[in-house]
Design an enzyme around this catalytic site. Structure first.
Site, PDB file in Angstrom:
ATOM      1  N   GLY A  18       0.822  -1.212   0.000  1.00 13.99           N
ATOM      2  CA  GLY A  18       0.000   0.000   0.000  1.00 13.99           C
ATOM      3  C   GLY A  18       0.852   1.257   0.000  1.00 13.99           C
ATOM      4  N   VAL A  83       7.656   3.744  13.930  1.00  8.49           N
ATOM      5  CA  VAL A  83       6.676   4.766  14.328  1.00  8.49           C
ATOM      6  C   VAL A  83       5.986   4.276  15.594  1.00  8.49           C
ATOM      7  CG1 VAL A  83       4.549   5.955  13.677  1.00  8.49           C
ATOM      8  CG2 VAL A  83       6.340   5.581  11.982  1.00  8.49           C
ATOM      9  N   GLU A 174       0.182 -23.448   0.932  1.00 10.89           N
ATOM     10  CA  GLU A 174       1.477 -23.379   0.240  1.00 10.89           C
ATOM     11  C   GLU A 174       2.576 -24.051   1.067  1.00 10.89           C
ATOM     12  OE1 GLU A 174       0.504 -19.244  -2.178  1.00 10.89           O
ATOM     13  OE2 GLU A 174       1.790 -19.154  -0.436  1.00 10.89           O
ATOM     14  N   ASP A 303      -3.996  -3.881   4.662  1.00 12.47           N
ATOM     15  CA  ASP A 303      -4.446  -4.896   5.624  1.00 12.47           C
ATOM     16  C   ASP A 303      -5.065  -4.327   6.894  1.00 12.47           C
ATOM     17  OD1 ASP A 303      -3.566  -6.827   3.933  1.00 12.47           O
ATOM     18  OD2 ASP A 303      -1.977  -7.612   5.226  1.00 12.47           O
ATOM     19  N   ALA A 319      -2.573  -8.418  -1.474  1.00  8.80           N
ATOM     20  CA  ALA A 319      -1.729  -7.383  -2.072  1.00  8.80           C
ATOM     21  C   ALA A 319      -2.487  -6.476  -3.062  1.00  8.80           C
ATOM     22  CB  ALA A 319      -0.523  -8.037  -2.732  1.00  8.80           C
TER      23      ALA A 319
HETATM   24  C1  LIG Z   1       3.203 -15.330   3.900  1.00  9.32           C
HETATM   25  C2  LIG Z   1       2.246 -14.428   3.171  1.00  9.32           C
HETATM   26  C3  LIG Z   1       1.783 -14.784   1.922  1.00  9.32           C
HETATM   27  C4  LIG Z   1       0.911 -13.968   1.242  1.00  9.32           C
HETATM   28  N1  LIG Z   1       0.503 -14.339  -0.014  1.00  9.32           N
HETATM   29  C5  LIG Z   1      -0.269 -13.510  -0.716  1.00  9.32           C
HETATM   30  C6  LIG Z   1      -0.625 -13.836  -2.060  1.00  9.32           C
HETATM   31  O1  LIG Z   1      -0.262 -14.883  -2.582  1.00  9.32           O
HETATM   32  N2  LIG Z   1      -1.385 -12.937  -2.749  1.00  9.32           N
HETATM   33  C7  LIG Z   1      -1.795 -11.766  -2.189  1.00  9.32           C
HETATM   34  O2  LIG Z   1      -2.447 -10.977  -2.872  1.00  9.32           O
HETATM   35  N3  LIG Z   1      -1.501 -11.437  -0.925  1.00  9.32           N
HETATM   36  C8  LIG Z   1      -0.740 -12.273  -0.175  1.00  9.32           C
HETATM   37  N4  LIG Z   1      -0.410 -11.946   1.113  1.00  9.32           N
HETATM   38  C9  LIG Z   1      -0.992 -10.742   1.725  1.00  9.32           C
HETATM   39  C10 LIG Z   1      -0.270  -9.474   1.294  1.00  9.32           C
HETATM   40  O3  LIG Z   1       1.118  -9.631   1.404  1.00  9.32           O
HETATM   41  C11 LIG Z   1      -0.775  -8.316   2.161  1.00  9.32           C
HETATM   42  O4  LIG Z   1      -2.157  -8.195   1.969  1.00  9.32           O
HETATM   43  C12 LIG Z   1      -0.091  -7.016   1.798  1.00  9.32           C
HETATM   44  O5  LIG Z   1       1.290  -7.106   2.068  1.00  9.32           O
HETATM   45  C13 LIG Z   1      -0.692  -5.865   2.582  1.00  9.32           C
HETATM   46  O6  LIG Z   1      -0.036  -4.689   2.230  1.00  9.32           O
HETATM   47  P1  LIG Z   1       0.080  -3.498   3.272  1.00  9.32           P
HETATM   48  O7  LIG Z   1       0.712  -2.374   2.528  1.00  9.32           O
HETATM   49  O8  LIG Z   1      -1.214  -3.267   3.941  1.00  9.32           O
HETATM   50  O9  LIG Z   1       1.074  -4.038   4.406  1.00  9.32           O
HETATM   51  P2  LIG Z   1       2.503  -4.692   4.296  1.00  9.32           P
HETATM   52  O10 LIG Z   1       2.842  -5.075   2.923  1.00  9.32           O
HETATM   53  O11 LIG Z   1       2.524  -5.744   5.347  1.00  9.32           O
HETATM   54  O12 LIG Z   1       3.480  -3.508   4.715  1.00  9.32           O
HETATM   55  C14 LIG Z   1       3.457  -2.932   5.986  1.00  9.32           C
HETATM   56  C15 LIG Z   1       4.748  -2.160   6.188  1.00  9.32           C
HETATM   57  O13 LIG Z   1       4.618  -1.368   7.351  1.00  9.32           O
HETATM   58  C16 LIG Z   1       5.805  -1.431   8.106  1.00  9.32           C
HETATM   59  N5  LIG Z   1       5.464  -1.138   9.506  1.00  9.32           N
HETATM   60  C17 LIG Z   1       4.573  -1.789  10.292  1.00  9.32           C
HETATM   61  N6  LIG Z   1       4.498  -1.206  11.486  1.00  9.32           N
HETATM   62  C18 LIG Z   1       5.364  -0.162  11.476  1.00  9.32           C
HETATM   63  C19 LIG Z   1       5.739   0.819  12.432  1.00  9.32           C
HETATM   64  N7  LIG Z   1       5.212   0.865  13.633  1.00  9.32           N
HETATM   65  N8  LIG Z   1       6.671   1.745  12.066  1.00  9.32           N
HETATM   66  C20 LIG Z   1       7.224   1.702  10.835  1.00  9.32           C
HETATM   67  N9  LIG Z   1       6.907   0.802   9.898  1.00  9.32           N
HETATM   68  C21 LIG Z   1       5.975  -0.117  10.214  1.00  9.32           C
HETATM   69  C22 LIG Z   1       6.316  -2.842   7.874  1.00  9.32           C
HETATM   70  O14 LIG Z   1       7.710  -2.923   8.102  1.00  9.32           O
HETATM   71  C23 LIG Z   1       5.960  -3.061   6.402  1.00  9.32           C
HETATM   72  O15 LIG Z   1       7.001  -2.673   5.543  1.00  9.32           O
HETATM   73  C24 LIG Z   1       0.464 -12.764   1.834  1.00  9.32           C
HETATM   74  C25 LIG Z   1       0.926 -12.389   3.097  1.00  9.32           C
HETATM   75  C26 LIG Z   1       1.803 -13.228   3.770  1.00  9.32           C
HETATM   76  C27 LIG Z   1       2.307 -12.823   5.130  1.00  9.32           C
END
Ligand SMILES: Cc1cc2nc3c(=O)[nH]c(=O)nc-3n(C[C@H](O)[C@H](O)[C@H](O)COP(=O)(O)OP(=O)(O)OC[C@H]3O[C@@H](n4cnc5c(N)ncnc54)[C@H](O)[C@@H]3O)c2cc1C
Length: 435
Positions: A18, A83, A174, A303, A319
């Site tokens: 995101g 953060v 998986e 998420d 994702a």
């Molecule tokens: C093992 C696994 C397999 C997956 N497989 C799939 C798939 O096949 N297909 C699919 O579509 N989705 C899949 N997903 C889900 C997908 O990865 C997530 O939905 C997606 O990453 C969410 O994006 P996001 O930007 O909300 O959070 P994220 O990608 O999790 O990013 C969050 C970021 O915030 C940072 N962060 C968190 N808290 C703090 C803080 N307090 N201070 C600073 N930084 C912080 C973290 O370091 C991270 O970089 C999978 C997830 C996992 C764990």
């Protein structure tokens, strides 16, 4: 923080799917100064994390330094920091010891594992959310085979050769498929004393089907494929009483020295510090434009968000949702600056997919369902295309081609010992908590 006061300051918390998508959209506007705050220095392609855990890929092949992604964007500052708090009313963020005020904030800090109130299980059954956890799972799986090789006692040997995966979502499916393939195909000739064909993998699911978010026929097919591969699927059973020797699946005891947690997620702890409306799972309730109610300059994406589509369904934590929401939030900021009306977020569903093993996957896209080899090829193609850097795409592609023909698992290294040395001091090493 060096800030140009004439520019609009936007904080993006989290450089996952995101956050990166939002930053990429905003970076082209020279009137905006973007501050990416992440506690890690890399963007992680989580969908392939299980391949790191299963020794198929190296961590660097699925992680990209955030600075590298934005190295050409002068208006993007990247800060490695945790953060601590977000003050919604003040539009400020606490990190590196002080509060900083921003014109806009996009919160994209993702999810962590939920042990349903049993946090003490985390050390017994690590989840799979970051590279430390992936390499820890890899260490535990490979070490279990080593210990089985050394055992004289057959029962103990069996418990080292038994693996329990809790949670029958895409990650659990998986992992279960990959462990059984590793034992029965990749490693079968490498161990001389123990017969790895005795390996057992249990996939434990509380609901009545695997891949609950998928169409029913694909859930059935995934289960059938796993059974064929030798995985025992235990449905309608909650995991309980986890210990280093095993766990209960409902009232059945399973002796398994290695347990992996792939059940349940909840928003990152940072979300708890935000004074805003949330659903019963702690996810943020947002307006149609993804901003927080009464705080149009603060957006939440990915998420951590509870968002109901017009169909009535809540969008899943995947994702594509995070990518589209990040880009959309950025567009609403651009709209504000151009004094245009904001829009309502609409998710473009391109489908879902999960891989089960070598040449086996399930894909649902555009109303069509695919299984088997064709689905697996789609899965391979999509994952390579979405990887962040060209270099990673090439590396992963060649690793997979090699693995396909040779059944190889190149990254079979046991790293991360349970103990580390600092000088002459021996200190216990716990896998890092994902807060
Ligand atoms: C093992 C696994 C397999 C997956 N497989 C799939 C798939 O096949 N297909 C699919 O579509 N989705 C899949 N997903 C889900 C997908 O990865 C997530 O939905 C997606 O990453 C969410 O994006 P996001 O930007 O909300 O959070 P994220 O990608 O999790 O990013 C969050 C970021 O915030 C940072 N962060 C968190 N808290 C703090 C803080 N307090 N201070 C600073 N930084 C912080 C973290 O370091 C991270 O970089 C999978 C997830 C996992 C764990």
């Amino acid at each position: 923080m060096k800030a140009d006061k004439s520019k609009i300051k936007v904080a993006i918390i989290g450089a996952g799917f995101g956050g990166v998508s939002a930053a990429k959209k905003l970076a082209s506007n020279k009137n905006i100064e973007i501050f990416i705050l992440d506690r890690r220095n890399h963007h992680l392609f989580q969908p392939l994390l299980y391949q790191v855990a299963m020794a198929g890929l190296n961590p660097s092949e699925i992680a990209t330094p955030i600075r590298k992604v934005f190295s050409k964007n002068k208006n993007v500052q990247v800060t490695l920091t945790e953060v601590e708090k977000i003050n919604v009313k003040q539009s400020s963020v606490l990190y590196d010891g002080s509060w900083k005020i921003f014109d806009y904030i996009i919160v994209a800090c993702g999810a962590k594992h939920s042990y349903f109130g049993n946090n003490e299980w985390e050390n017994i059954a690590p989840g799979l959310k970051n590279i430390e956890q992936a390499t820890e799972i890899r260490r535990r799986i490979l070490t279990a085979f080593e210990l089985a090789e050394k055992q004289e006692d057959r029962d103990l040997q069996d418990s080292y050769l038994s693996f329990a995966v809790v949670g029958g979502g895409p990650t659990g499916v998986e992992l279960a498929g990959a462990i059984i393939e590793m034992a029965k195909m990749t490693l079968k000739h490498d161990y001389k004393r123990v017969d790895l064909s005795r390996t057992k993998v249990y996939l434990i699911e509380a609901g009545n089907r695997l891949l609950a978010g998928f169409p029913k026929d694909l859930s059935k097919r995934a289960e059938k494929d796993l059974l064929k591969m030798g995985v025992e699927v235990i449905k309608d059973s909650r995991a309980a009483k986890l210990s280093p020797d095993g766990l209960y699946a409902g009232d059945r005891w399973i002796a398994a020295k290695t347990i992996i947690w792939a059940a349940g997620v909840s928003p990152s702890s940072l979300v708890n510090t935000m004074q805003c409306e949330k659903d019963s799972g702690g996810r943020i309730l947002v307006e149609k434009d993804l901003s927080l109610p009464n705080h149009p300059n603060i957006f939440a994406v990915g998420d951590i968000v509870s968002f109901q589509a017009p169909s009535g369904d809540f969008l899943p934590g995947i994702a594509p949702v995070a990518i589209q929401q990040g880009g959309f939030a950025a567009e609403q900021i651009q709209a504000d600056l151009k004094q245009r009306k904001r829009k309502s977020f609409q998710y473009l569903d391109k489908g879902i997919m999960a891989t089960i093993g070598r040449t086996r996957a399930v894909v649902s896209t555009a109303g069509m369902h695919f299984t088997g080899l064709f689905a697996w090829l789609i899965w391979v193609f999509v994952h390579i295309v979405y990887l962040m850097r060209f270099k990673n795409r090439v590396f992963v592609f060649f690793q997979w081609v090699f693995a396909y023909f040779k059944f190889g698992q190149g990254a079979r290294l046991i790293v991360h010992k349970t103990w580390r040395f600092y000088g002459d001091k021996k200190i216990q090493y716990d896998i890092e908590d994902t807060k």
